[in-house]
Design a protein around this motif. Sequence first.
Motif, PDB file in Angstrom:
ATOM      1  N   ILE A  11    -113.875 -35.372 -37.664  1.00 35.99           N
ATOM      2  CA  ILE A  11    -113.819 -34.142 -37.049  1.00 35.99           C
ATOM      3  C   ILE A  11    -112.703 -34.088 -35.938  1.00 35.99           C
ATOM      4  O   ILE A  11    -111.960 -33.278 -35.921  1.00 35.99           O
ATOM      5  CB  ILE A  11    -115.222 -33.775 -36.329  1.00 35.99           C
ATOM      6  CG1 ILE A  11    -116.303 -33.502 -37.336  1.00 35.99           C
ATOM      7  CG2 ILE A  11    -114.765 -32.384 -35.518  1.00 35.99           C
ATOM      8  CD1 ILE A  11    -117.649 -33.602 -36.620  1.00 35.99           C
ATOM      9  N   ALA A  12    -112.390 -35.229 -35.166  1.00 35.11           N
ATOM     10  CA  ALA A  12    -111.286 -35.312 -34.474  1.00 35.11           C
ATOM     11  C   ALA A  12    -110.040 -35.325 -35.035  1.00 35.11           C
ATOM     12  O   ALA A  12    -109.204 -34.391 -34.712  1.00 35.11           O
ATOM     13  CB  ALA A  12    -111.325 -36.502 -33.543  1.00 35.11           C
TER      14      ALA A  12
ATOM     15  N   LEU B 201    -107.941 -36.507 -29.953  1.00 37.85           N
ATOM     16  CA  LEU B 201    -107.991 -37.898 -29.836  1.00 37.85           C
ATOM     17  C   LEU B 201    -109.567 -38.367 -29.762  1.00 37.85           C
ATOM     18  O   LEU B 201    -110.322 -37.900 -29.057  1.00 37.85           O
ATOM     19  CB  LEU B 201    -107.040 -38.387 -28.440  1.00 37.85           C
ATOM     20  CG  LEU B 201    -105.833 -37.772 -28.594  1.00 37.85           C
ATOM     21  CD1 LEU B 201    -104.934 -38.238 -27.200  1.00 37.85           C
ATOM     22  CD2 LEU B 201    -104.903 -38.599 -29.678  1.00 37.85           C
ATOM     23  N   LEU B 202    -109.656 -39.387 -30.348  1.00 43.97           N
ATOM     24  CA  LEU B 202    -110.826 -40.155 -30.220  1.00 43.97           C
ATOM     25  C   LEU B 202    -110.838 -41.319 -29.418  1.00 43.97           C
ATOM     26  O   LEU B 202    -110.167 -42.150 -29.517  1.00 43.97           O
ATOM     27  CB  LEU B 202    -111.391 -40.791 -31.533  1.00 43.97           C
ATOM     28  CG  LEU B 202    -112.788 -41.328 -31.393  1.00 43.97           C
ATOM     29  CD1 LEU B 202    -114.209 -40.358 -30.899  1.00 43.97           C
ATOM     30  CD2 LEU B 202    -113.112 -41.990 -32.839  1.00 43.97           C
ATOM     31  N   ILE B 203    -111.677 -41.054 -28.209  1.00 41.40           N
ATOM     32  CA  ILE B 203    -111.692 -42.272 -26.967  1.00 41.40           C
ATOM     33  C   ILE B 203    -113.219 -42.906 -27.333  1.00 41.40           C
ATOM     34  O   ILE B 203    -114.275 -42.215 -27.189  1.00 41.40           O
ATOM     35  CB  ILE B 203    -111.596 -41.881 -25.592  1.00 41.40           C
ATOM     36  CG1 ILE B 203    -110.238 -40.859 -25.529  1.00 41.40           C
ATOM     37  CG2 ILE B 203    -111.587 -42.849 -24.615  1.00 41.40           C
ATOM     38  CD1 ILE B 203    -110.114 -40.335 -24.322  1.00 41.40           C
ATOM     39  N   ILE B 204    -112.854 -44.444 -27.407  1.00 45.42           N
ATOM     40  CA  ILE B 204    -114.370 -45.118 -27.514  1.00 45.42           C
ATOM     41  C   ILE B 204    -114.376 -45.937 -26.206  1.00 45.42           C
ATOM     42  O   ILE B 204    -113.325 -46.582 -26.049  1.00 45.42           O
ATOM     43  CB  ILE B 204    -114.746 -45.890 -28.640  1.00 45.42           C
ATOM     44  CG1 ILE B 204    -114.926 -45.017 -30.009  1.00 45.42           C
ATOM     45  CG2 ILE B 204    -115.729 -46.996 -28.678  1.00 45.42           C
ATOM     46  CD1 ILE B 204    -115.310 -45.800 -30.993  1.00 45.42           C
ATOM     47  N   ASP B 205    -115.435 -45.517 -25.486  1.00 44.26           N
ATOM     48  CA  ASP B 205    -115.532 -46.277 -23.894  1.00 44.26           C
ATOM     49  C   ASP B 205    -116.499 -47.391 -24.568  1.00 44.26           C
ATOM     50  O   ASP B 205    -117.812 -47.290 -24.577  1.00 44.26           O
ATOM     51  CB  ASP B 205    -116.424 -45.320 -23.259  1.00 44.26           C
ATOM     52  CG  ASP B 205    -116.857 -46.005 -21.737  1.00 44.26           C
ATOM     53  OD1 ASP B 205    -116.733 -47.368 -21.841  1.00 44.26           O
ATOM     54  OD2 ASP B 205    -117.164 -45.157 -20.813  1.00 44.26           O
ATOM     55  N   ASP B 206    -115.853 -48.725 -24.531  1.00 48.75           N
ATOM     56  CA  ASP B 206    -116.469 -49.908 -24.749  1.00 48.75           C
ATOM     57  C   ASP B 206    -116.634 -50.768 -23.550  1.00 48.75           C
ATOM     58  O   ASP B 206    -116.691 -52.145 -23.725  1.00 48.75           O
ATOM     59  CB  ASP B 206    -115.576 -50.536 -25.831  1.00 48.75           C
ATOM     60  CG  ASP B 206    -116.426 -50.941 -27.163  1.00 48.75           C
ATOM     61  OD1 ASP B 206    -117.591 -50.348 -27.361  1.00 48.75           O
ATOM     62  OD2 ASP B 206    -115.814 -51.838 -27.942  1.00 48.75           O
ATOM     63  N   ILE B 207    -116.817 -50.129 -22.507  1.00 44.11           N
ATOM     64  CA  ILE B 207    -116.697 -50.744 -20.999  1.00 44.11           C
ATOM     65  C   ILE B 207    -118.210 -51.774 -21.176  1.00 44.11           C
ATOM     66  O   ILE B 207    -117.877 -52.925 -20.741  1.00 44.11           O
ATOM     67  CB  ILE B 207    -116.645 -49.966 -19.929  1.00 44.11           C
ATOM     68  CG1 ILE B 207    -115.366 -49.178 -19.934  1.00 44.11           C
ATOM     69  CG2 ILE B 207    -117.119 -50.738 -18.630  1.00 44.11           C
ATOM     70  CD1 ILE B 207    -115.269 -48.153 -18.932  1.00 44.11           C
ATOM     71  N   GLN B 208    -119.254 -51.280 -21.604  1.00 49.55           N
ATOM     72  CA  GLN B 208    -120.504 -52.234 -21.443  1.00 49.55           C
ATOM     73  C   GLN B 208    -120.725 -52.553 -22.879  1.00 49.55           C
ATOM     74  O   GLN B 208    -121.427 -53.595 -23.120  1.00 49.55           O
ATOM     75  CB  GLN B 208    -121.633 -51.209 -21.092  1.00 49.55           C
ATOM     76  CG  GLN B 208    -122.899 -51.785 -20.455  1.00 49.55           C
ATOM     77  CD  GLN B 208    -123.671 -51.377 -19.925  1.00 49.55           C
ATOM     78  OE1 GLN B 208    -125.014 -51.076 -20.304  1.00 49.55           O
ATOM     79  NE2 GLN B 208    -123.484 -51.163 -18.533  1.00 49.55           N
ATOM     80  N   ALA B 209    -120.483 -51.689 -24.011  1.00 43.23           N
ATOM     81  CA  ALA B 209    -120.710 -52.166 -25.326  1.00 43.23           C
ATOM     82  C   ALA B 209    -119.780 -53.323 -25.895  1.00 43.23           C
ATOM     83  O   ALA B 209    -120.222 -53.805 -26.910  1.00 43.23           O
ATOM     84  CB  ALA B 209    -120.908 -50.979 -26.155  1.00 43.23           C
ATOM     85  N   GLY B 210    -118.636 -53.332 -25.348  1.00 40.24           N
ATOM     86  CA  GLY B 210    -117.664 -54.273 -25.816  1.00 40.24           C
ATOM     87  C   GLY B 210    -117.665 -55.754 -25.445  1.00 40.24           C
ATOM     88  O   GLY B 210    -118.751 -56.192 -24.865  1.00 40.24           O
TER      89      GLY B 210
ATOM     90  N   ASP C 122    -108.411 -43.817 -31.251  1.00 40.52           N
ATOM     91  CA  ASP C 122    -107.084 -43.729 -30.710  1.00 40.52           C
ATOM     92  C   ASP C 122    -107.085 -44.321 -29.469  1.00 40.52           C
ATOM     93  O   ASP C 122    -105.887 -44.869 -29.092  1.00 40.52           O
ATOM     94  CB  ASP C 122    -106.617 -42.159 -30.809  1.00 40.52           C
ATOM     95  CG  ASP C 122    -106.726 -41.348 -31.670  1.00 40.52           C
ATOM     96  OD1 ASP C 122    -105.974 -41.648 -32.720  1.00 40.52           O
ATOM     97  OD2 ASP C 122    -107.763 -40.567 -31.866  1.00 40.52           O
ATOM     98  N   ILE C 123    -107.656 -44.437 -28.598  1.00 41.16           N
ATOM     99  CA  ILE C 123    -107.517 -44.985 -27.112  1.00 41.16           C
ATOM    100  C   ILE C 123    -109.165 -45.669 -27.028  1.00 41.16           C
ATOM    101  O   ILE C 123    -110.387 -45.190 -27.343  1.00 41.16           O
ATOM    102  CB  ILE C 123    -107.785 -43.737 -26.166  1.00 41.16           C
ATOM    103  CG1 ILE C 123    -106.294 -43.203 -26.253  1.00 41.16           C
ATOM    104  CG2 ILE C 123    -107.726 -44.775 -24.743  1.00 41.16           C
ATOM    105  CD1 ILE C 123    -106.289 -42.249 -25.265  1.00 41.16           C
TER     106      ILE C 123
END
Length: 436
Positions: A242-243, A249-258, A276-277
């Motif tokens: 969809i993005a 832009l698709l941003i994945i917040d991997d701060i805790q899950a990464g 993308d980010i």
Amino acid sequence: MTATLNYSISHLAPATPQSLDIFELKESNVRSYCRDFTATFHTAEGSTLTSEQGQVFIDFFSGAGALNYGHNNPVLKAALLDYIGQNGITHGLDFKTTAKKAFLTAFEEQILAPRNLRYKVQFPGPTGTNAVEAAIKLARKYTGRQNVVAFTNAFHGMSLGSLALTSNPRKRAGAGVTLNNVTFMPYDQYFGESVDTSLYLANMLRSGSGVDKPAAIILETVQGEGGVNSASPAWVQAVQAIAREHDILLIIDDIQAGCGRTGDFFSFEALGVTPDIVTLSKSISGYGLPMSLVLLAPHLDVWEPGEHNGTFRGNNLAFVTGKVVIDHYWSDASFTQVLKAKADVLHQGLLTLSQGVAATAPNRLKGRGFFKGIEFEDRSLAQKIAAQAYLGGVIIETSGIENQVLKFLPALTITPAQITQGLHILEQAFAEVTAP
């Protein structure tokens, strides 16, 4: 004559009973974790914390995910002490330093290149919310749009831009200002397993919906603070499609899950998407030292020099330990294999625990890898169990809008024996809390 200052751990330990009140007397009311975990902690090693009084606690919290490799990891500590002993640069703004060069080289050669990821790396301020702020600021600059799509039960940080992306009403209320330019959409399974919420997103992005075309869509593949809600590969793939269809832009917040929390270095690896980010923080340094990254596709790097910066974006001590983490744990596939096997031990133990109390406390096991949660139908139960487990020697937090989820974040280096011991204490806590 110059006095010699003794900063040993024993010297720092409070010497009088009166000093135990200093937290209540002088620290702001905003403090939170210390209200649940009331001990004054003195030392820590691996997956245990020890209080001043000598009580040992098994840590299923891991600094809210900032200590994926345990407390005072000896491999990281040795490298850190060696670097400090050689008068290595500590604070460096965005100077070129040998520590940064070593980290960037290891990150490129052992993390990005093997995964065919071509991201450039930005060092914003040292915390997760700094990374999110930089990511959405960049997305808005690149696209020329203001709106950002976030999701129900999302948590992205406590500074104003990140807080605007966060759904928790109590946290949002602390902003004191209107939080603008964000449209919330339903996360995967928000309306139940039978409803594909990506279709809702797709429809709302069509013309005539009243939704301003977003600069970016930001999501967590596992919503930690939101209740350990885990998105399916199909849903995340649909969101990415969809993005791309709408040039968002698709941003994945991997701060805790990464950083290995779900089994792979990045939580999105198993989901078949390439954002993308990407934002990283918490365990990227490996030692609990402040550090965060924004990974961005090269064509998105439209920053002007100094357009986004921060005094503490060059934490060289974090570069040192972050590089050793990569070399020691991520240089080959063996760590991931052991990690996934150990995650299965945790899963099976939690499954047994969950099923064992289901008759008296209906619940649901959630999450991926070393990122797990047990959600209770009785919304008050998780906090009671966490409190009772603390009395028995386990540190564990709750999450979800109503704190209805018991959230498991053990260090990736925890031993199977410690997992078993901690789950046994939790089993006793379950029994005591749910007893007639």
